[in-house]
Enzyme design. Sequence first.
Site, mmCIF file in Angstrom:
data_model
loop_
_atom_site.group_PDB
_atom_site.id
_atom_site.type_symbol
_atom_site.label_atom_id
_atom_site.label_comp_id
_atom_site.label_asym_id
_atom_site.label_seq_id
_atom_site.Cartn_x
_atom_site.Cartn_y
_atom_site.Cartn_z
ATOM 1 N N HIS A 226 0.826 -1.202 0.000
ATOM 2 C CA HIS A 226 0.000 0.000 0.000
ATOM 3 C C HIS A 226 0.863 1.256 0.000
ATOM 4 C CE1 HIS A 226 -2.899 2.837 2.245
ATOM 5 N NE2 HIS A 226 -3.186 2.863 0.976
ATOM 6 N N GLU B 203 2.050 1.854 -3.463
ATOM 7 C CA GLU B 203 1.011 2.443 -4.319
ATOM 8 C C GLU B 203 1.070 3.964 -4.250
ATOM 9 O OE1 GLU B 203 -3.304 3.929 -3.734
ATOM 10 O OE2 GLU B 203 -3.051 1.899 -2.923
ATOM 11 N N HIS B 204 1.236 4.510 -3.045
ATOM 12 C CA HIS B 204 1.331 5.960 -2.885
ATOM 13 C C HIS B 204 2.617 6.505 -3.515
ATOM 14 C CE1 HIS B 204 -2.031 7.017 -0.065
ATOM 15 N NE2 HIS B 204 -2.064 5.706 0.005
#
Length: 453
Positions: A62, A65-66
């Site tokens: 996650h 992803e950023h």
Amino acid sequence: MPMGHTATAQAGSGGLTATEHRLANGLRVVLSEDHLTPVAAVCLWYDVGSRHEVKGRTGLAHLFEHLMFQGSGQVKGNGHFELVQGAGGSLNGTTSFERTNYFETMPTHQLELALWLEADRMGSLLAALDEESMENQRDVVKNERRQRYDNVPYGTAFEKLTALAYPEGHPYHHTPIGSMADLDAATLEDAQAFFRTYYAPNNAVLSVVGDIDPEQTLAWIEKYFGSIPSHDGKQPPRDGSLPGIIGEQLREVVREEVPARALMAAYRLPQDGTRECDAADLALTVLGGGESSRLHNRLVRRDRTAVAAGFGLLRLAGAPSLGWLDVKTSGGVEVPQIESAVDEELARFAEEGPTPEEMERAQAQLEREWLDRLGTVAGRADELCRYAVLFGDPQLALTAVGRVLDVTADEVKAAARAHLRPDNRAVLVYEPVEAAEETDGADGTDAHEGADK
């Protein structure tokens, strides 16, 4: 040039078609023409999610992803957002247990821009990844955790239930958001190694759907993605298989400052991609899919013991899926009263199965949801990627509606009887407390702690 083949419209596909291609570096490409509106959707799925993470580094998928929105070799800072939105498009990315995806919807004449941007990220992100962007996005993700999990009523329910339903050490035991401690521990070197391992063309599927010229689109894809080297260092995810039945009722009482008592439960169900999973989906729709469902009629309308009652399916391909029960009580109603009524309705359904009217309504509801997804260029692009990454065949997306409509009432009853049992669920009971009463720890739980996140 890329290798590929053209697929004809299959039975039950509603006339939708898709063509499949593969570049020399392993990138799989799926194209689907739709000239209804002058827009095109680009969707890129990487075969990496939280199930690929190791203990001590949860949340890395996650976090990465950023980081993919923090610039790349030829696009600085926030340039990806600025270029897409400036061209009249929209974009985002998400992370799940099983994949990470990135997507843009663009005016047709701006399709080449979206493809170039995604290729620049895939091919040159490490040129822009530094300590500053790492720290910036680490703080963003930690703040997202606070806003969506830690500081909202019932916010950690998903973490707690998955931690109960999947045992310690299981790849789905922790959720994609990750823990604060692991987010703090992640280093720039961790992120660089993660990118080299998973963000390679041979670990991705690219779909383009909409008002496109397939030959021109494929030429652009070859031009921008074709020179990106493949990578063979990826390890397969750990085995996520489990017995179909938990074998006991797992239970946790959570005392927090919440608006009302709540009963939440997760039932182990068949894996996505199976006929049994579709049957379970129909069972949950009859039982808790909207205001015409059995649980809503019993708890909210008739007994008036609840203000909300829902039952939905979290489809998972690499582990048992989860049937997700969520009931918020009314007034001073105690949870045991709610739980007794739920079990009574589930037992009745397992014995009798759905009525013909319920079966027709549930199939129509799921059919509408599927057609809504396939009817938009973005939704279809996402589903083509999903079936390519998780099941190896994007064409399955175009026939999913037919498979749901083919399930029989007896199969729905069998799925309920086999899985919607008290010995096959993890249960959370929320008991409200005043803020000053929360003295048992920062998370307000009793002895059992949540996920090893």
